[in-house]
Design an enzyme around this catalytic site. Sequence first.
Site, PDB file in Angstrom:
ATOM      1  CB  SER A  83      -0.999   0.179   1.394  1.00  0.00           C
ATOM      2  OG  SER A  83      -1.441   1.339   1.626  1.00  0.00           O
TER       3      SER A  83
ATOM      4  CE  LYS B 126      -1.544  -4.735   3.116  1.00  0.00           C
ATOM      5  NZ  LYS B 126      -1.677  -5.925   2.590  1.00  0.00           N
TER       6      LYS B 126
ATOM      7  CE1 TYR C   4      -3.758  -3.020   5.165  1.00  0.00           C
ATOM      8  CE2 TYR C   4      -3.406  -0.273   5.510  1.00  0.00           C
ATOM      9  CZ  TYR C   4      -3.731  -1.410   4.571  1.00  0.00           C
ATOM     10  OH  TYR C   4      -3.542  -1.527   3.221  1.00  0.00           O
TER      11      TYR C   4
HETATM   12  C1  UD1 Z   1      -6.494   3.914   3.499  1.00  0.00           C
HETATM   13  C2  UD1 Z   1      -5.173   3.683   4.211  1.00  0.00           C
HETATM   14  C3  UD1 Z   1      -4.541   2.608   2.758  1.00  0.00           C
HETATM   15  C4  UD1 Z   1      -5.364   1.669   2.756  1.00  0.00           C
HETATM   16  C5  UD1 Z   1      -6.720   2.200   2.259  1.00  0.00           C
HETATM   17  C6  UD1 Z   1      -7.634   1.093   1.759  1.00  0.00           C
HETATM   18  C7  UD1 Z   1      -3.712   5.169   5.349  1.00  0.00           C
HETATM   19  C8  UD1 Z   1      -2.919   6.227   5.420  1.00  0.00           C
HETATM   20  N1  UD1 Z   1      -4.368   4.883   4.449  1.00  0.00           N
HETATM   21  O1  UD1 Z   1      -6.371   5.082   2.367  1.00  0.00           O
HETATM   22  O2  UD1 Z   1      -3.278   2.332   3.249  1.00  0.00           O
HETATM   23  O3  UD1 Z   1      -4.847   0.622   1.669  1.00  0.00           O
HETATM   24  O4  UD1 Z   1      -7.213   2.793   3.350  1.00  0.00           O
HETATM   25  O5  UD1 Z   1      -8.017   0.421   3.096  1.00  0.00           O
HETATM   26  O6  UD1 Z   1      -3.770   4.457   6.226  1.00  0.00           O
HETATM   27  N2  UD1 Z   1     -13.009  10.130   4.030  1.00  0.00           N
HETATM   28  C9  UD1 Z   1     -14.029  11.027   4.503  1.00  0.00           C
HETATM   29  N3  UD1 Z   1     -15.094  10.423   4.691  1.00  0.00           N
HETATM   30  C10 UD1 Z   1     -15.275   9.145   4.928  1.00  0.00           C
HETATM   31  C11 UD1 Z   1     -14.038   8.194   4.478  1.00  0.00           C
HETATM   32  C12 UD1 Z   1     -12.972   8.749   4.012  1.00  0.00           C
HETATM   33  O7  UD1 Z   1     -13.765  12.259   4.260  1.00  0.00           O
HETATM   34  O8  UD1 Z   1     -16.188   8.617   5.258  1.00  0.00           O
HETATM   35  C13 UD1 Z   1     -11.732  10.858   3.264  1.00  0.00           C
HETATM   36  C14 UD1 Z   1     -10.477  10.501   4.307  1.00  0.00           C
HETATM   37  O9  UD1 Z   1     -10.384  11.426   5.069  1.00  0.00           O
HETATM   38  C15 UD1 Z   1      -9.363  10.461   3.070  1.00  0.00           C
HETATM   39  C16 UD1 Z   1     -10.112  10.249   1.821  1.00  0.00           C
HETATM   40  O10 UD1 Z   1     -11.451  10.336   2.058  1.00  0.00           O
HETATM   41  O11 UD1 Z   1      -8.992  11.946   3.143  1.00  0.00           O
HETATM   42  C17 UD1 Z   1      -9.986   8.673   1.397  1.00  0.00           C
HETATM   43  O12 UD1 Z   1     -10.203   7.774   2.450  1.00  0.00           O
HETATM   44  P1  UD1 Z   1      -9.914   6.451   2.496  1.00  0.00           P
HETATM   45  O13 UD1 Z   1     -10.970   5.924   1.332  1.00  0.00           O
HETATM   46  O14 UD1 Z   1     -10.163   5.698   4.035  1.00  0.00           O
HETATM   47  O15 UD1 Z   1      -8.512   5.897   2.093  1.00  0.00           O
HETATM   48  P2  UD1 Z   1      -7.067   6.453   2.624  1.00  0.00           P
HETATM   49  O16 UD1 Z   1      -7.162   6.775   3.904  1.00  0.00           O
HETATM   50  O17 UD1 Z   1      -6.525   7.150   1.663  1.00  0.00           O
END
Ligand code: UD1
Length: 336
Positions: A124, A153, A149
Amino acid sequence: MQILVTGGAGYIGSHTLVALAEAGHETVVVDNLSNSNPASLTRVEELAGKKIPFYQVDLRNREGLCRVLEQHHFDACIHFAGLKAVGESTEKPWEYYENNINGTLTLLDVMRQHGCKNILFSSSATVYGEPNVIPITEACPKGRCTSPYGQTKNMLEEIMMDMQRADKDWNVVILRYFNPIGAHPSGRIGENPNGIPNNLMPFITQVAVGRRPELGIFGNDYDTPDGTCVRDFIHVMDLAQGHVAALKAIENHCGCAIYNLGTGQGYSVLQLVKTFEKVNGIHIPYCIKPRRAGDIAICYSNPSKAEKELGWIAQFGLEDMCRDAWNWQRNNPNGY
Ligand code: UD1
């Protein structure tokens, strides 16, 4: 090739099985179904037009795994199986280390005992931590992972690279995924999280289908064009093709090779929401919430190494990802 696919019933695994079948590879799936549904495999078989042998085995079950490798000869393993919820891993670190590390150590040992020393590993972009260059190349030093997590990795990458250094018969291909979203265009397979989704796209599609009232956006005060975080969203169909392409590295006896699998394009959370609304004609109500611990402002890849060495480049755009994610959720409002 004859390929062992661990975690094949999961989101990325199921899409990769279809791509492997289309490319003429034979696959066998091992999955403990702890976070997946066997219905995904039935649908993969429909899409692939053939039976795919499946064993419900936990990777920590050495005897069970040995039986699978005694029954089949494998040219390579694609290793997806693992626990992957970032938030949960901070609450249950022991469970994450125990499952992800022990499962993989057992897999690697059983593989080498059975003469299979070729592995593609699901890693990742989280291993880069707070990246010191954007777009992120594979040469970017690894940073401090913000969750157990992510640590698993990172540690597993190191373990496999050490094993390859000690035994040159191994070929280890590390694939660092950015943010996979979307679904197979048929709408038959897709992401099916248990409980409240942690990740952005499944939350959006569950709002769209009426299962959740609104999306919470975690922070709009980041140093980005619209204040929300920027990510490299990649269509899961492209990611699946990335695995097919990465088998070339194994055929070429790469030793150890690391590839980013991303599009090279960064889009903000709000841009994703707006694109989803436009493409699908659905309003997604949202509210702004405080920042989520561990999130970084901007994360997107430079994917040119995979293009140069594997001939792989993402084909789908953000609109395709939004359309296909909705097509899956609309046809399967409650998942499998
Ligand atoms: C995360 C993990 C990554 C993992 C991936 C899939 C980290 C830094 N990243 O990525 O390693 O492979 O998940 O499990 O640990 N968001 C919202 N509202 C929500 C959900 C998300 O605003 O309800 C925002 C988050 O704050 C972020 C973006 O959307 O800015 C993407 O979030 P997400 O889909 O959870 O992925 P990552 O955090 O980028």
